[in-house]
Design a protein around this motif. Structure first.
Motif, PDB file in Angstrom:
ATOM      1  N   UNK A  26       0.954  -1.360   0.210  1.00 49.52           N
ATOM      2  CA  UNK A  26      -0.048  -0.112  -0.320  1.00 49.52           C
ATOM      3  C   UNK A  26       1.084   1.300  -0.194  1.00 49.52           C
ATOM      4  N   UNK A  27       2.235   1.603   0.727  1.00 51.01           N
ATOM      5  CA  UNK A  27       3.256   2.379   0.972  1.00 51.01           C
ATOM      6  C   UNK A  27       3.536   2.314  -0.940  1.00 51.01           C
ATOM      7  N   UNK A  28       4.277   1.464  -1.026  1.00 50.33           N
ATOM      8  CA  UNK A  28       4.410   1.259  -2.864  1.00 50.33           C
ATOM      9  C   UNK A  28       4.491   2.037  -3.096  1.00 50.33           C
ATOM     10  N   UNK A  29       2.188   1.404  -3.624  1.00 41.20           N
ATOM     11  CA  UNK A  29       1.675   2.274  -4.592  1.00 41.20           C
ATOM     12  C   UNK A  29       1.583   3.219  -4.069  1.00 41.20           C
ATOM     13  N   UNK A  30       1.304   4.388  -2.772  1.00 43.28           N
ATOM     14  CA  UNK A  30       1.055   5.595  -2.584  1.00 43.28           C
ATOM     15  C   UNK A  30       2.372   6.250  -2.958  1.00 43.28           C
ATOM     16  N   UNK A  31       4.020   6.225  -2.783  1.00 43.53           N
ATOM     17  CA  UNK A  31       4.642   6.723  -3.373  1.00 43.53           C
ATOM     18  C   UNK A  31       5.064   7.033  -4.781  1.00 43.53           C
ATOM     19  N   UNK A  74       9.892  -3.525 -16.315  1.00 47.89           N
ATOM     20  CA  UNK A  74       9.176  -4.122 -17.224  1.00 47.89           C
ATOM     21  C   UNK A  74       7.839  -3.906 -16.759  1.00 47.89           C
ATOM     22  N   UNK A  75       7.213  -4.185 -15.815  1.00 42.86           N
ATOM     23  CA  UNK A  75       6.064  -4.646 -15.531  1.00 42.86           C
ATOM     24  C   UNK A  75       5.287  -2.798 -15.502  1.00 42.86           C
ATOM     25  N   UNK A  76       6.185  -2.061 -14.404  1.00 47.59           N
ATOM     26  CA  UNK A  76       5.907  -0.910 -14.941  1.00 47.59           C
ATOM     27  C   UNK A  76       5.884  -0.282 -16.407  1.00 47.59           C
ATOM     28  N   UNK A  77       6.574  -0.021 -17.020  1.00 47.35           N
ATOM     29  CA  UNK A  77       6.617   0.494 -18.429  1.00 47.35           C
ATOM     30  C   UNK A  77       5.028  -0.078 -19.255  1.00 47.35           C
ATOM     31  N   UNK A  78       4.891  -1.333 -18.984  1.00 47.35           N
ATOM     32  CA  UNK A  78       3.841  -2.707 -19.416  1.00 47.35           C
ATOM     33  C   UNK A  78       2.455  -1.390 -19.387  1.00 47.35           C
ATOM     34  N   UNK A  97      10.401   3.594  -9.260  1.00 48.96           N
ATOM     35  CA  UNK A  97      10.367   2.539  -8.668  1.00 48.96           C
ATOM     36  C   UNK A  97      11.688   2.619  -7.383  1.00 48.96           C
ATOM     37  N   UNK A  98      12.636   3.271  -7.138  1.00 54.76           N
ATOM     38  CA  UNK A  98      13.233   3.778  -6.494  1.00 54.76           C
ATOM     39  C   UNK A  98      12.477   4.463  -4.911  1.00 54.76           C
ATOM     40  N   UNK A  99      11.597   4.917  -4.883  1.00 56.92           N
ATOM     41  CA  UNK A  99      11.142   6.159  -4.701  1.00 56.92           C
ATOM     42  C   UNK A  99       9.918   5.396  -3.924  1.00 56.92           C
ATOM     43  N   UNK A 100       9.204   4.255  -5.023  1.00 56.94           N
ATOM     44  CA  UNK A 100       8.569   2.887  -4.156  1.00 56.94           C
ATOM     45  C   UNK A 100       9.443   2.428  -3.852  1.00 56.94           C
ATOM     46  N   UNK A 101      10.183   1.681  -3.836  1.00 56.04           N
ATOM     47  CA  UNK A 101      10.393   0.519  -2.781  1.00 56.04           C
ATOM     48  C   UNK A 101      11.626   0.711  -1.698  1.00 56.04           C
ATOM     49  N   UNK A 102      11.517   2.415  -2.138  1.00 54.59           N
ATOM     50  CA  UNK A 102      12.253   2.413  -0.892  1.00 54.59           C
ATOM     51  C   UNK A 102      11.979   1.880   1.092  1.00 54.59           C
ATOM     52  N   UNK A 103      11.021   2.181   1.301  1.00 56.35           N
ATOM     53  CA  UNK A 103      10.654   1.905   3.157  1.00 56.35           C
ATOM     54  C   UNK A 103      10.439   0.619   3.136  1.00 56.35           C
ATOM     55  N   UNK A 104      10.481  -0.343   2.016  1.00 57.76           N
ATOM     56  CA  UNK A 104      10.515  -2.050   1.884  1.00 57.76           C
ATOM     57  C   UNK A 104      11.699  -2.877   1.910  1.00 57.76           C
ATOM     58  N   UNK A 105      12.788  -1.693   1.442  1.00 58.83           N
ATOM     59  CA  UNK A 105      13.908  -2.510   1.339  1.00 58.83           C
ATOM     60  C   UNK A 105      14.957  -1.755   2.929  1.00 58.83           C
TER      61      UNK A 105
END
Length: 127
Positions: A26-31, A74-78, A97-105
């Motif tokens: 959910x956070x990734x999607x929002x970011x 790939x999935x984002x570009x698609x 994607x770096x913004x989206x994945x930052x917290x999860x990493x």
């Protein structure tokens, strides 16, 4: 035949995820949506979010069947292509994607025996 080196997969082999995937997604999607909005994308973000999750799930399932990993770029570009953005730069994809994945990493941590195991292999001459 002599073995000189060992190759490991990183995720879920040497490191484990110590978080709640639902919260993280959910956070990734929002970011990601905030990044796209800030960079001038005009989308129906609610529909985009739903479709992006469908595509990620679709390619994850396909990857489990044919043992091919479909990268996040790939999935984002698609998905962006489906929403009228077929020519998005690699830089925008990577930054989004770096913004989206930052917290999860931050929630990936080495397994308790990872360092010991790697040190032992190194001591035995493996690279």
């Amino acid at each position: 035949m002599t073995i000189h080196g060992v190759i490991f997969d990183l995720g879920s082999t040497l490191i484990e995820f110590r978080g709640d995937w639902g919260d993280i997604f959910r956070g990734m999607s929002n970011d990601l949506i905030a990044y796209l909005r800030d960079h001038g994308f005009t989308l129906d973000f609610e529909k985009f979010d739903q479709r992006y999750q469908e595509i990620v799930d679709q390619f994850y399932t396909r990857g489990q069947q044919d043992w091919i990993e479909y990268m996040a770029e790939y999935t984002l570009r698609y998905t962006l292509a489906e929403f009228g953005y077929p020519e998005v730069s690699d830089q925008v994809l990577k930054e989004g994607l770096a913004t989206a994945y930052a917290q999860g990493e931050l929630l990936w941590q080495p397994f308790s025996d990872a360092y010991h195991t790697l040190d032992e292999l190194k001591a035995r001459g493996y690279k």
